[in-house]
Design a protein around this motif. Structure first.
Motif, PDB file in Angstrom:
ATOM      1  N   VAL A 152      -0.846   5.124  -0.065  1.00  0.00           N
ATOM      2  CA  VAL A 152      -0.315   6.074   1.299  1.00  0.00           C
ATOM      3  C   VAL A 152       0.455   7.281   0.698  1.00  0.00           C
ATOM      4  N   ILE A 177       2.870  -0.421   4.645  1.00  0.00           N
ATOM      5  CA  ILE A 177       3.868   0.264   4.115  1.00  0.00           C
ATOM      6  C   ILE A 177       5.229  -0.266   4.204  1.00  0.00           C
ATOM      7  N   GLN A 185      -3.433  -0.227   6.355  1.00  0.00           N
ATOM      8  CA  GLN A 185      -2.441   0.213   4.874  1.00  0.00           C
ATOM      9  C   GLN A 185      -1.155  -0.102   5.449  1.00  0.00           C
ATOM     10  N   TRP A 231      -0.610  11.145   1.065  1.00  0.00           N
ATOM     11  CA  TRP A 231       0.247  12.146   1.472  1.00  0.00           C
ATOM     12  C   TRP A 231       0.669  13.231   0.799  1.00  0.00           C
ATOM     13  N   ASP A 250       0.787  -1.270   0.104  1.00  0.00           N
ATOM     14  CA  ASP A 250      -0.078  -0.065   0.032  1.00  0.00           C
ATOM     15  C   ASP A 250       0.785   1.154  -0.113  1.00  0.00           C
ATOM     16  N   VAL A 284      -4.247   8.115   7.951  1.00  0.00           N
ATOM     17  CA  VAL A 284      -4.743   7.657   6.730  1.00  0.00           C
ATOM     18  C   VAL A 284      -6.188   6.559   7.112  1.00  0.00           C
TER      19      VAL A 284
END
Length: 251
Positions: free
Chosen positions: A110, A189, A187, A114, A106, A153
């Motif tokens: 993300v 990352i 999410q 952002w 993800d 998020v």
């Protein structure tokens, strides 16, 4: 104190509510995670100083702190109503460094939320110091606060049936690292190369990330393993322990 034994106060904690929970427990409700963390830290400080009545267990949550094994919950509620609770500062508490490869599935999503490139997500995420607000969901799973509001998020619209151990994840105001493979809707990352230090039942303190612990995320390879992280040794002196810099696990 109201007729049902509930105490309310403003003070430094904001709108605090303390109410008996059964015969020997007190549930303290606070307006947000920051003031919950501050109240939890104050409870621990007072207990260490011998200024807290006997309490068998202290259990922080997202916006609550449960004090269990209290001889007189109503009396403690009255005392709490007069407390001055300072905010938690960034330079107090243990520090654990979590190495991360920013390679999550993800990452691009993300980055778009952002408004940055995917290569900048790790820099932004790693530029903050986090604090374990509370634990739950799975053994060793800590909910970490410290991400600025503009970087919050949403959860994924469709949860995954399996999130691998070591996945570094975001949801709302929280960051976390999955200590074991479970379903999840956060999410993803990045990846902690070796998540085994997060939960080790053989250690005296099985969970590496306990409420109040400060956490820093560093790019994998930049952290140096220490015996404190490997054994779960106490780091209350304020030093920094690196975690998971050993052999990679299947994550």
């Amino acid at each position: 104190m109201t007729h049902d034994g509930t105490a309310h106060t403003g003070g430094h904690t904001g709108a605090l509510t303390a109410r008996p929970a059964g015969r020997h427990a007190l549930l303290v409700e606070l307006p947000d995670a920051e003031r919950t963390a501050a109240f939890h830290a104050e409870v621990l400080r007072r207990r260490a100083a011998g200024a807290l009545p006997p309490v068998e267990e202290i259990v922080p949550g997202a916006r609550t702190v449960l004090l269990d094994g209290v001889p007189d919950p109503e009396a403690l509620a009255r005392r709490i109503a007069s407390w001055e609770v300072p905010p938690v500062t960034d330079d107090t508490g243990d520090v654990v460094e979590i190495p991360v490869r920013y390679d999550g599935p993800d990452l691009a999503d993300v980055a778009a939320l952002w408004g940055v490139g995917p290569e900048e997500v790790g820099t932004l995420h790693g530029s903050h110091t986090y604090r374990v607000a509370f634990c739950g969901f799975a053994p060793g799973f800590g909910y970490l606060t410290g991400l600025p509001p503009h970087l919050h998020v949403p959860r994924r619209s469709t949860p995954r049936t399996r999130v691998p151990a070591g996945a570094v994840a975001l949801a709302g105001p929280y960051s976390a690292v999955y200590p074991r493979a479970t379903p999840g809707g956060w999410q993803l990352i990045g990846t902690m190369p070796d998540p085994r230090p997060l939960w080790d039942p053989a250690r005296e303190r099985a969970a590496l990330l306990t409420p109040g612990t400060r956490v820093r995320f560093v790019t994998a390879g930049d952290a140096t393993a220490t015996s404190a992280a490997a054994t779960g040794a106490d780091t209350t002196t304020g030093g920094t322990a690196a975690a998971g810099a050993g052999p990679e696990a299947g994550a």
